[in-house]
Design a protein around this motif. Sequence first.
Motif, PDB file in Angstrom:
ATOM      1  N   ARG A 183     -16.492  -9.103  11.336  1.00 22.07           N
ATOM      2  CA  ARG A 183     -16.036  -7.805  10.592  1.00 22.07           C
ATOM      3  C   ARG A 183     -14.688  -7.905  10.100  1.00 22.07           C
ATOM      4  N   GLU A 184     -13.820  -8.485  10.722  1.00 19.61           N
ATOM      5  CA  GLU A 184     -12.316  -8.751  10.023  1.00 19.61           C
ATOM      6  C   GLU A 184     -12.584  -9.878   8.801  1.00 19.61           C
ATOM      7  N   VAL A 185     -13.185 -10.743   9.149  1.00 20.42           N
ATOM      8  CA  VAL A 185     -13.484 -11.692   7.939  1.00 20.42           C
ATOM      9  C   VAL A 185     -13.956 -10.847   6.586  1.00 20.42           C
ATOM     10  N   ARG A 186     -14.940 -10.155   6.851  1.00 17.72           N
ATOM     11  CA  ARG A 186     -15.769  -9.529   5.630  1.00 17.72           C
ATOM     12  C   ARG A 186     -14.660  -8.615   4.894  1.00 17.72           C
ATOM     13  N   SER A 187     -13.502  -8.214   5.762  1.00 23.46           N
ATOM     14  CA  SER A 187     -12.739  -7.300   5.191  1.00 23.46           C
ATOM     15  C   SER A 187     -11.393  -7.980   4.116  1.00 23.46           C
ATOM     16  N   ARG A 188     -11.446  -9.095   4.440  1.00 22.01           N
ATOM     17  CA  ARG A 188     -10.372 -10.019   3.815  1.00 22.01           C
ATOM     18  C   ARG A 188     -10.614 -10.055   2.251  1.00 22.01           C
ATOM     19  N   GLY A 189      -9.567  -9.915   1.498  1.00 21.15           N
ATOM     20  CA  GLY A 189      -9.536  -9.654   0.204  1.00 21.15           C
ATOM     21  C   GLY A 189      -9.067  -8.280  -0.245  1.00 21.15           C
ATOM     22  N   THR A 190      -8.995  -7.327   0.549  1.00 22.67           N
ATOM     23  CA  THR A 190      -8.614  -6.298   0.177  1.00 22.67           C
ATOM     24  C   THR A 190      -7.124  -5.959   1.000  1.00 22.67           C
ATOM     25  N   PRO A 191      -6.175  -5.482   0.276  1.00 21.80           N
ATOM     26  CA  PRO A 191      -4.848  -5.428   1.060  1.00 21.80           C
ATOM     27  C   PRO A 191      -4.917  -4.405   2.206  1.00 21.80           C
ATOM     28  N   VAL A 192      -4.213  -4.527   3.125  1.00 21.43           N
ATOM     29  CA  VAL A 192      -4.104  -3.598   4.165  1.00 21.43           C
ATOM     30  C   VAL A 192      -3.358  -2.284   3.695  1.00 21.43           C
ATOM     31  N   LEU A 193      -3.629  -1.393   4.317  1.00 17.71           N
ATOM     32  CA  LEU A 193      -2.842  -0.039   3.922  1.00 17.71           C
ATOM     33  C   LEU A 193      -1.315  -0.180   3.284  1.00 17.71           C
ATOM     34  N   ASP A 194      -0.636  -0.700   4.515  1.00 13.79           N
ATOM     35  CA  ASP A 194       0.831  -0.946   4.149  1.00 13.79           C
ATOM     36  C   ASP A 194       1.111  -1.928   3.048  1.00 13.79           C
ATOM     37  N   LEU A 195       0.448  -2.811   2.849  1.00 11.30           N
ATOM     38  CA  LEU A 195       0.723  -3.797   1.703  1.00 11.30           C
ATOM     39  C   LEU A 195       0.372  -3.139   0.509  1.00 11.30           C
ATOM     40  N   TYR A 196      -0.859  -2.316   0.298  1.00  9.66           N
ATOM     41  CA  TYR A 196      -1.367  -1.401  -0.936  1.00  9.66           C
ATOM     42  C   TYR A 196      -0.061  -0.601  -1.127  1.00  9.66           C
ATOM     43  N   LEU A 197       0.500   0.049  -0.321  1.00 12.02           N
ATOM     44  CA  LEU A 197       1.628   1.131  -0.833  1.00 12.02           C
ATOM     45  C   LEU A 197       2.628   0.185  -1.006  1.00 12.02           C
ATOM     46  N   ALA A 198       3.062  -1.028  -0.658  1.00 19.50           N
ATOM     47  CA  ALA A 198       4.087  -1.498  -0.937  1.00 19.50           C
ATOM     48  C   ALA A 198       3.796  -2.221  -2.573  1.00 19.50           C
ATOM     49  N   GLN A 199       2.699  -2.610  -2.769  1.00 19.55           N
ATOM     50  CA  GLN A 199       2.570  -2.939  -4.110  1.00 19.55           C
ATOM     51  C   GLN A 199       2.413  -1.967  -5.095  1.00 19.55           C
ATOM     52  N   GLU A 200       1.975  -0.833  -4.792  1.00 16.75           N
ATOM     53  CA  GLU A 200       1.970   0.369  -5.421  1.00 16.75           C
ATOM     54  C   GLU A 200       3.588   0.815  -5.746  1.00 16.75           C
ATOM     55  N   ALA A 201       4.447   0.675  -4.733  1.00 15.71           N
ATOM     56  CA  ALA A 201       5.722   1.313  -4.840  1.00 15.71           C
ATOM     57  C   ALA A 201       6.446   0.378  -5.693  1.00 15.71           C
ATOM     58  N   GLU A 202       6.245  -1.115  -5.905  1.00 12.30           N
ATOM     59  CA  GLU A 202       6.696  -1.930  -6.798  1.00 12.30           C
ATOM     60  C   GLU A 202       6.257  -1.523  -8.253  1.00 12.30           C
ATOM     61  N   ARG A 203       5.004  -1.503  -8.474  1.00  9.32           N
ATOM     62  CA  ARG A 203       4.427  -1.125  -9.575  1.00  9.32           C
ATOM     63  C   ARG A 203       4.844   0.104 -10.328  1.00  9.32           C
ATOM     64  N   LEU A 204       5.230   1.213  -9.299  1.00  6.70           N
ATOM     65  CA  LEU A 204       5.754   2.253 -10.058  1.00  6.70           C
ATOM     66  C   LEU A 204       7.293   2.348 -10.190  1.00  6.70           C
ATOM     67  N   GLY A 205       8.029   1.220  -9.782  1.00  2.15           N
ATOM     68  CA  GLY A 205       9.215   1.021 -10.249  1.00  2.15           C
ATOM     69  C   GLY A 205      10.234   1.790  -8.945  1.00  2.15           C
ATOM     70  N   LYS A 206       9.727   1.995  -8.137  1.00  2.00           N
ATOM     71  CA  LYS A 206      10.541   2.493  -6.913  1.00  2.00           C
ATOM     72  C   LYS A 206      11.224   1.511  -6.170  1.00  2.00           C
ATOM     73  N   THR A 207      12.448   1.937  -5.614  1.00  2.00           N
ATOM     74  CA  THR A 207      13.342   1.085  -4.746  1.00  2.00           C
ATOM     75  C   THR A 207      12.677   0.777  -3.206  1.00  2.00           C
ATOM     76  N   THR A 208      12.003  -0.379  -3.241  1.00  3.50           N
ATOM     77  CA  THR A 208      11.489  -0.659  -1.845  1.00  3.50           C
ATOM     78  C   THR A 208      12.562  -1.380  -0.811  1.00  3.50           C
ATOM     79  N   GLY A 209      12.100  -1.390   0.408  1.00  5.06           N
ATOM     80  CA  GLY A 209      13.065  -1.924   1.535  1.00  5.06           C
ATOM     81  C   GLY A 209      12.470  -1.771   2.793  1.00  5.06           C
ATOM     82  N   ALA A 210      13.180  -2.403   3.676  1.00  3.13           N
ATOM     83  CA  ALA A 210      12.608  -2.479   5.179  1.00  3.13           C
ATOM     84  C   ALA A 210      13.666  -2.089   6.132  1.00  3.13           C
ATOM     85  N   VAL A 211      13.090  -1.479   7.281  1.00  2.00           N
ATOM     86  CA  VAL A 211      13.874  -1.276   8.492  1.00  2.00           C
ATOM     87  C   VAL A 211      13.990  -2.138   9.553  1.00  2.00           C
ATOM     88  N   GLU A 212      13.255  -3.295   9.368  1.00  3.82           N
ATOM     89  CA  GLU A 212      13.256  -4.232  10.384  1.00  3.82           C
ATOM     90  C   GLU A 212      13.524  -5.656   9.833  1.00  3.82           C
TER      91      GLU A 212
END
Length: 379
Positions: A183-212
């Motif tokens: 099941r995990e292998v079949r899901s590969r190729g689609t960003p996990v939710l965290d990564l998708y949000l990070a990609q969208e934030a960059e696409r929208l020109g937001k300031t991105t960062g991390a706390v860790e």
Amino acid sequence: MFCLPGFNWVLVSSLLHAVAPWGAQRADGPKRCDQMKSQREMNSFLWQVKRAPPHPPSYLFGTIHVPYDRVWDFIPDRSKQAFQKSQNVFFELDLTNPLTITKLSDCQLLPHGENLQNLLPRDLFRRLKRHLDYVKHMMPHWITADQRGHGLYADYLFNAIAGNWERKRPIWVMLMVNSLTEREVRSRGTPVLDLYLAQEAERLGKTTGAVERVEEQCHPLNGLNFSQVLFALNQTLLLHEGVRAGSLQGSYTTEDLITHYNCGDLSSIIFNHDTSQLTHFINSSLPAHDRLTAQQIDSYFRHELIYKRNERMARRVSALLQRNPDKSYFFAFGAGHFLGNHSVLAILRQEGYDIVHMLPDQQEPDTKRTYSGVQRGGL
């Protein structure tokens, strides 16, 4: 969105995928949430940090480390609007920074060029190799037509996830084994939710960062003593071997985790498995000595990967809010960090922050936001 992963992308997804497919105890299966809901009925893993006018509010959003398209339609518009209107979007790690990927790769490797074959007991190494050979043999049957249509083939994916496994620390090999299921292998190729949000934030020109920082997530995993690591790897292999043989059936799956998230189940017990990224080893059928070892591992990681991280994350969220009272923030962390005792929410509230759980259909007046170019931030 189908994203053809290079080695770096697969590494991020491997680390962020929920990798606790077996071992958690639950009395009943979760209810199904297959039908599309009204906004009022949807889940809400969104909290607002209120600040006195004219300062804008900020938001805390609980994510889940699974392909985003499995949960996106169940996330209410209110949460998506909070993301859209926030100027700054911060994650646990800076997932779009190549340096993050390099550090994640490096921290998995054994020191001084060591090799697992010379480190593990001979029988354990042979069982591990046998299981990985099985996975490699089955991978072409697990890959979907859609994945093949996008150029994601079995050999490539296996090498991207499991390549150089003999050079990795045993704890990371254990995590890798847990991610190499059909099941995990079949899901590969689609960003996990965290990564998708990070990609969208960059696409929208937001300031991105991390706390860790990478080492703050990596060092606790590498801090388990060798006998405990051997126990964890052995138990993980026993589970997978049992499922392969048909003598065991997984009692808790990523599918259950997705269902609980889509149903809006605010249970710290459920989501701490996703947060800690580890199989739950405590089992009443274990001999007393092994059960004690399992309890020690569970206690160590609960403290290191949940409680200690919650304190650190809350402290850094607070620092950002205090330094920048005129800026709006959207903090997207694993949902488990916001649930239960000693959560990020509880710590921030102890510091005096006014935090409210946002209902799915709760509306706020829109305010005009301006966005600058993509920037990177962090602590």
